[in-house]
Write a protein that holds these residues in place. Structure first.
Motif, mmCIF file in Angstrom:
data_model
loop_
_atom_site.group_PDB
_atom_site.id
_atom_site.type_symbol
_atom_site.label_atom_id
_atom_site.label_comp_id
_atom_site.label_asym_id
_atom_site.label_seq_id
_atom_site.Cartn_x
_atom_site.Cartn_y
_atom_site.Cartn_z
ATOM 1 N N ARG A 177 -14.493 0.945 -12.855
ATOM 2 C CA ARG A 177 -13.409 2.388 -13.411
ATOM 3 C C ARG A 177 -12.316 1.536 -14.286
ATOM 4 O O ARG A 177 -12.236 1.461 -14.880
ATOM 5 C CB ARG A 177 -13.068 3.505 -12.790
ATOM 6 N N PHE A 216 -9.593 16.955 -22.120
ATOM 7 C CA PHE A 216 -9.100 17.172 -21.049
ATOM 8 C C PHE A 216 -9.814 17.920 -19.703
ATOM 9 O O PHE A 216 -9.280 17.756 -18.863
ATOM 10 C CB PHE A 216 -8.045 18.295 -22.112
ATOM 11 N N GLY A 217 -10.404 18.727 -20.168
ATOM 12 C CA GLY A 217 -12.042 18.461 -18.753
ATOM 13 C C GLY A 217 -12.118 18.215 -18.625
ATOM 14 O O GLY A 217 -12.605 17.487 -17.465
ATOM 15 N N ASP A 218 -12.300 16.672 -19.087
ATOM 16 C CA ASP A 218 -12.888 15.100 -17.887
ATOM 17 C C ASP A 218 -12.296 14.306 -18.323
ATOM 18 O O ASP A 218 -12.331 12.957 -18.992
ATOM 19 C CB ASP A 218 -14.302 15.164 -18.321
ATOM 20 N N GLU A 224 0.873 -0.681 -0.138
ATOM 21 C CA GLU A 224 0.089 0.093 0.069
ATOM 22 C C GLU A 224 0.701 0.956 0.251
ATOM 23 O O GLU A 224 1.595 1.419 0.903
ATOM 24 C CB GLU A 224 -0.537 0.303 1.300
ATOM 25 N N GLN A 275 -2.285 11.427 -10.300
ATOM 26 C CA GLN A 275 -3.352 12.434 -9.612
ATOM 27 C C GLN A 275 -4.154 12.042 -7.962
ATOM 28 O O GLN A 275 -4.391 12.811 -7.299
ATOM 29 C CB GLN A 275 -4.922 12.739 -10.467
ATOM 30 N N ARG A 276 -3.959 10.784 -7.548
ATOM 31 C CA ARG A 276 -3.831 10.182 -6.551
ATOM 32 C C ARG A 276 -3.797 9.756 -5.756
ATOM 33 O O ARG A 276 -3.586 9.141 -4.281
ATOM 34 C CB ARG A 276 -5.503 8.879 -6.368
ATOM 35 N N GLN A 331 -4.058 7.972 -13.254
ATOM 36 C CA GLN A 331 -4.512 8.999 -12.604
ATOM 37 C C GLN A 331 -4.692 8.212 -10.949
ATOM 38 O O GLN A 331 -5.091 9.062 -10.181
ATOM 39 C CB GLN A 331 -6.380 9.020 -13.030
ATOM 40 N N MET A 369 -1.994 6.860 -6.077
ATOM 41 C CA MET A 369 -2.386 5.758 -5.045
ATOM 42 C C MET A 369 -1.160 4.638 -6.192
ATOM 43 O O MET A 369 -1.815 4.026 -6.608
ATOM 44 C CB MET A 369 -3.183 5.023 -5.140
#
Lengths: 299, 183
Positions: free
Chosen positions: A69, A241-243, A45, A264-265, A260, A267
């Motif tokens: 996802r 790009f926006g989503d 983790e 971005q997260r 992502q 993880m």
């Protein structure tokens, strides 16, 4: 200190090894090393900003299997390949065969088809995003001019994946054409001449001479194209790009989801696990394709 | 409509290009809109759902922080730098150049600023603004973006989309607090 006398051949080989060693070192440091460390990370983790990074066994893989996802990204990635490869192969081969038939302007045509391949990917993706724009893009303007209903393209979860795949096909078509042209040139003329003497023509020449003798080229093109689609990232990110990967994960790919999760997260454990899954998938699919598609031809 | 207008900041670019008449944006957009918009424009508070109803506003913020690795002389230097960043002089410059509201009570309570045509509405909105505590900003943003798309693209009822989004967001929050129990 006396240097032992080496034979000229040995000395030359030593030199070659010395020069080969430097790129090898670089390759180990920036490619192999990180690949193995990502396998190690996938079993932990590994939150980028947390000081404790406990070992969790296969938990990251279990989390991915239950993550809608990730499942959507995997399904999308397979759909990109299934849609993109047949179209790319058919178009590439068709254009290559036509190009081989003409004598004037062949170089010009080849250069024009090749141009998208040397265009910067990000710039091309943004231009395509504009072209697809629902309210401001030229594609819908054309549709409106001829009286057809306007299309949402990238704004629709159902259409967006195909809109992105079309851009990738456009981008790599020139490359495939050049590979196919080289393969076509390598087929000796005498086979066609002999078959024509025997009364074969057109489709039968293509089906029984061109396709079998082009097999090594076809295998290379399919394997290369598949890997391109399996690693799809830059075009999707910039066209949505926006989503990113949207709308509603309609264009999301495994690599974009890895980005992502990881960057971005933060993880890293799950991101590394997804990378491991992708690595095994690419390796498996490539070996399978080479096995199934490669057919030795003797004439 | 996340991608109504193509581009990284589509809605804002559309407004600056005169393609959108009204946008919802933060005070941090004032700088670029002022620099790039040719037509006349202004700022007002967010509309209320019903006439005379309860006002509502979202206040996002970001913080300067020290990491656990900052120790000793470096920590002292970092604190000094943070004090400089939050000083009235720097915050005023930041406000003038970027438009972001200053993290300084003295400046926010400045009557001249509150009367300003551009900054005034943002400052008045602060009084009833709520801030979200993000535990995973990109995942929480995705939940809301997807909810909007479910309504706009898939014709789902707004009520249902919002309920589903709330459940998804609660799951993200629960997982975070399970891992990081509040001290």
């Amino acid at each position: 200190m006396s240097v032992p006398q080496l034979r000229l051949g040995t000395r030359r080989a030593l030199w070659a090894y010395t020069f080969l060693f430097v790129p090898l070192l670089f390759y180990i440091a920036i490619r192999l090393g990180p690949a193995f460390s990502s396998l190690y990370i996938s079993l932990h983790e590994w939150n980028l900003i947390s000081p404790s990074k406990p070992f969790v066994g296969l938990q990251n893989f279990r989390l991915l299997a239950r993550d809608p996802r990730f499942v959507q990204a995997a399904v999308n990635t397979v759909r990109y390949v299934l849609v993109g490869i047949p179209v790319q192969m058919a178009l590439g081969l068709a254009v290559a065969v036509l190009l081989q038939r003409i004598n004037r302007f062949r170089g010009l045509f080849r250069a024009l088809y090749f141009m998208p391949f040397v265009t910067p990917v990000v710039a091309a993706a943004w231009v395509w995003q504009w072209m697809y724009s629902e309210s401001f893009g030229p594609l819908n303007e054309i549709l409106a001019t001829v009286g057809l209903p306007l299309q949402p393209f990238l704004r629709s979860p159902g259409q967006a994946l195909y809109a992105v795949a079309a851009m990738i096909i456009w981008q790599y078509l020139g490359f495939q054409i050049v590979i196919f042209l080289a393969g076509l040139e390598a087929i000796p003329r005498v086979y066609y001449e002999a078959a024509e003497v025997d009364g074969a023509s057109g489709w039968r020449l293509f089906r029984h001479i061109t396709v079998p003798l082009l097999n090594p080229t076809l295998v290379f093109s399919v394997v290369y194209g598949t890997i391109v689609f399996l690693q799809l990232f830059t075009q999707v990110l910039n066209m949505t790009f926006g989503d990113q990967g949207g709308p509603l994960a309609g264009t999301l790919t495994v690599v974009l989801y890895v980005y992502q999760l990881g960057f971005q997260r933060f993880m890293m454990g799950e991101a590394a696990a997804a990378t491991a899954v992708l690595f095994v998938a690419i390796l498996g699919i490539t070996l399978l394709q080479i096995r199934v598609l490669s057919k030795p031809v003797e004439y | 409509m996340i991608d109504f207008f193509p581009g990284g900041n589509g809605y804002r670019d559309a407004f600056m290009a005169g393609r959108a008449g009204m946008i919802v944006d933060g005070s941090f957009a004032i700088g670029s809109i002022r620099a790039g918009t040719k037509a006349g424009w202004g700022v007002t508070e967010l509309p209320r759902r019903t006439l005379g109803g309860e006002p509502s506003n979202f206040g996002s913020y970001w913080v300067h922080g020290l990491t656990v690795h900052a120790q000793g002389a470096r920590r002292d230097a970092a604190i000094k730098f943070l004090k400089f960043l939050t000083s009235e002089q720097v915050q005023r410059l930041w406000l003038q150049q970027v438009g972001e509201l200053p993290a300084s009570r003295k400046l926010v309570n400045d009557p001249q600023l509150a009367a300003d045509a551009l900054y005034g509405p943002f400052i008045r909105g602060l009084a009833y603004a709520r801030a979200t505590f993000f535990v995973d900003e990109s995942a929480q943003r995705q939940v809301l973006v997807d909810a909007v798309n479910e309504v706009v693209v898939n014709n789902k009822s707004p009520r249902q989309a919002l309920d589903e989004a709330a459940a998804k967001e609660q799951k993200i929050l629960d997982e975070f607090w399970k891992k990081h129990p509040a001290k």
